[in-house]
Write a protein that holds these residues in place. Sequence first.
Motif, short mmCIF file in Angstrom:
data_model
loop_
_atom_site.label_atom_id
_atom_site.label_comp_id
_atom_site.label_asym_id
_atom_site.label_seq_id
_atom_site.Cartn_x
_atom_site.Cartn_y
_atom_site.Cartn_z
N PRO A 74 0.77 -1.19 -0.01
CA PRO A 74 -0.01 0.03 -0.07
C PRO A 74 0.84 1.22 -0.04
O PRO A 74 2.18 1.23 0.62
N VAL A 75 0.24 2.32 -0.69
CA VAL A 75 1.07 3.74 -0.63
C VAL A 75 0.49 4.38 0.69
O VAL A 75 -0.55 4.35 0.94
N GLY A 76 1.59 5.11 1.09
CA GLY A 76 1.19 6.31 2.20
C GLY A 76 0.82 5.60 3.55
O GLY A 76 0.24 6.09 4.29
N VAL A 77 1.21 4.11 3.78
CA VAL A 77 1.20 3.39 4.99
C VAL A 77 2.49 3.14 5.44
O VAL A 77 3.39 2.79 4.77
N ASN A 78 2.83 3.22 6.89
CA ASN A 78 3.94 3.00 7.44
C ASN A 78 4.23 1.47 7.43
O ASN A 78 3.31 0.74 7.63
N LEU A 79 5.31 0.97 6.89
CA LEU A 79 5.67 -0.63 6.54
C LEU A 79 6.88 -0.81 7.60
O LEU A 79 7.66 -0.16 7.72
N TYR A 80 6.62 -2.15 7.83
CA TYR A 80 7.88 -2.73 8.76
C TYR A 80 8.46 -3.82 7.76
O TYR A 80 7.74 -4.57 7.31
N VAL A 81 9.72 -3.95 7.82
CA VAL A 81 10.35 -4.63 6.89
C VAL A 81 11.83 -5.43 7.46
O VAL A 81 12.43 -4.92 8.34
N GLN A 82 11.74 -6.82 7.33
CA GLN A 82 12.73 -7.46 7.85
C GLN A 82 13.25 -8.49 6.96
O GLN A 82 12.63 -8.78 5.85
N MET A 83 14.68 -8.97 6.84
CA MET A 83 15.36 -9.81 5.89
C MET A 83 15.82 -10.98 6.89
O MET A 83 16.36 -10.81 7.79
N GLN A 84 16.05 -12.00 6.15
CA GLN A 84 16.82 -13.25 6.65
C GLN A 84 17.62 -13.66 5.61
O GLN A 84 17.16 -13.84 4.36
N LEU A 85 18.68 -14.52 5.79
CA LEU A 85 19.59 -15.22 4.97
C LEU A 85 19.55 -16.78 5.24
O LEU A 85 19.63 -17.19 6.30
N GLY A 86 19.40 -17.53 4.25
CA GLY A 86 19.47 -18.91 4.29
C GLY A 86 20.48 -19.43 3.41
O GLY A 86 20.67 -18.98 2.21
N ASN A 87 21.08 -20.41 3.89
CA ASN A 87 22.14 -21.15 2.76
C ASN A 87 22.34 -22.60 3.25
O ASN A 87 21.36 -22.91 4.28
N GLY A 88 23.24 -23.21 2.94
CA GLY A 88 23.49 -24.84 3.08
C GLY A 88 23.86 -24.93 4.71
O GLY A 88 23.51 -25.82 5.24
N GLN A 89 23.97 -23.95 5.49
CA GLN A 89 24.37 -24.14 6.80
C GLN A 89 23.23 -23.84 7.49
O GLN A 89 23.28 -24.07 8.78
N GLY A 90 22.06 -23.20 7.09
CA GLY A 90 20.76 -22.97 7.69
C GLY A 90 20.28 -21.64 7.43
O GLY A 90 20.57 -21.04 6.59
N ILE A 91 19.66 -21.16 8.40
CA ILE A 91 18.92 -19.90 8.22
C ILE A 91 19.01 -19.10 9.28
O ILE A 91 19.00 -19.39 10.42
N SER A 92 19.38 -17.72 9.05
CA SER A 92 19.62 -16.71 10.12
C SER A 92 18.25 -16.29 10.85
O SER A 92 17.27 -16.55 10.26
N PRO A 93 18.47 -15.58 12.06
CA PRO A 93 17.45 -14.96 12.56
C PRO A 93 16.83 -13.95 11.71
O PRO A 93 17.76 -13.65 10.86
N TRP A 94 15.64 -13.38 11.90
CA TRP A 94 15.32 -12.00 10.77
C TRP A 94 16.17 -10.78 11.41
O TRP A 94 16.59 -10.80 12.61
N SER A 95 16.41 -9.77 10.52
CA SER A 95 17.22 -8.83 11.09
C SER A 95 16.39 -7.78 11.63
O SER A 95 15.18 -8.07 12.08
N ASN A 96 17.22 -6.89 12.14
CA ASN A 96 16.46 -5.76 12.98
C ASN A 96 15.26 -5.04 11.86
O ASN A 96 15.56 -5.24 10.86
N THR A 97 14.26 -4.64 12.55
CA THR A 97 13.13 -4.18 11.69
C THR A 97 13.37 -2.65 11.19
O THR A 97 14.09 -1.74 11.94
N ILE A 98 13.41 -2.38 10.07
CA ILE A 98 13.51 -1.12 9.53
C ILE A 98 12.07 -0.70 8.95
O ILE A 98 11.06 -1.48 8.66
N THR A 99 11.79 0.58 9.16
CA THR A 99 10.47 1.11 8.47
C THR A 99 10.52 1.97 7.61
O THR A 99 11.53 2.67 7.23
#
Length: 68
Positions: free
Chosen positions: A29-54
């Motif tokens: 949506p346009v004009g709405v505050n959004l919260y975004v997180q990223m995560q990395l996955g590879n052959g060793q497993g999956i990381s925790p979610w990143s800190n949140t950015i808005t």
Amino acid sequence: YYTRVSLDGKDWFKFSESSTRKVKVKGLPVGVNLYVQMQLGNGQGISPWSNTITGMIAGSNVIATVHK
């Protein structure tokens, strides 16, 4: 990389993965505050979610603000 977006910081919508640091996310949506997180996955497993950015999308494909 995996990306998830929330409108309230509690309920998350997970988007498909990407093999680069850029993940295209559509249908937000346009004009709405959004919260975004990223995560990395590879052959060793999956990381925790990143800190949140808005951020807020001001118009078509334009990010108005991003905060760490």
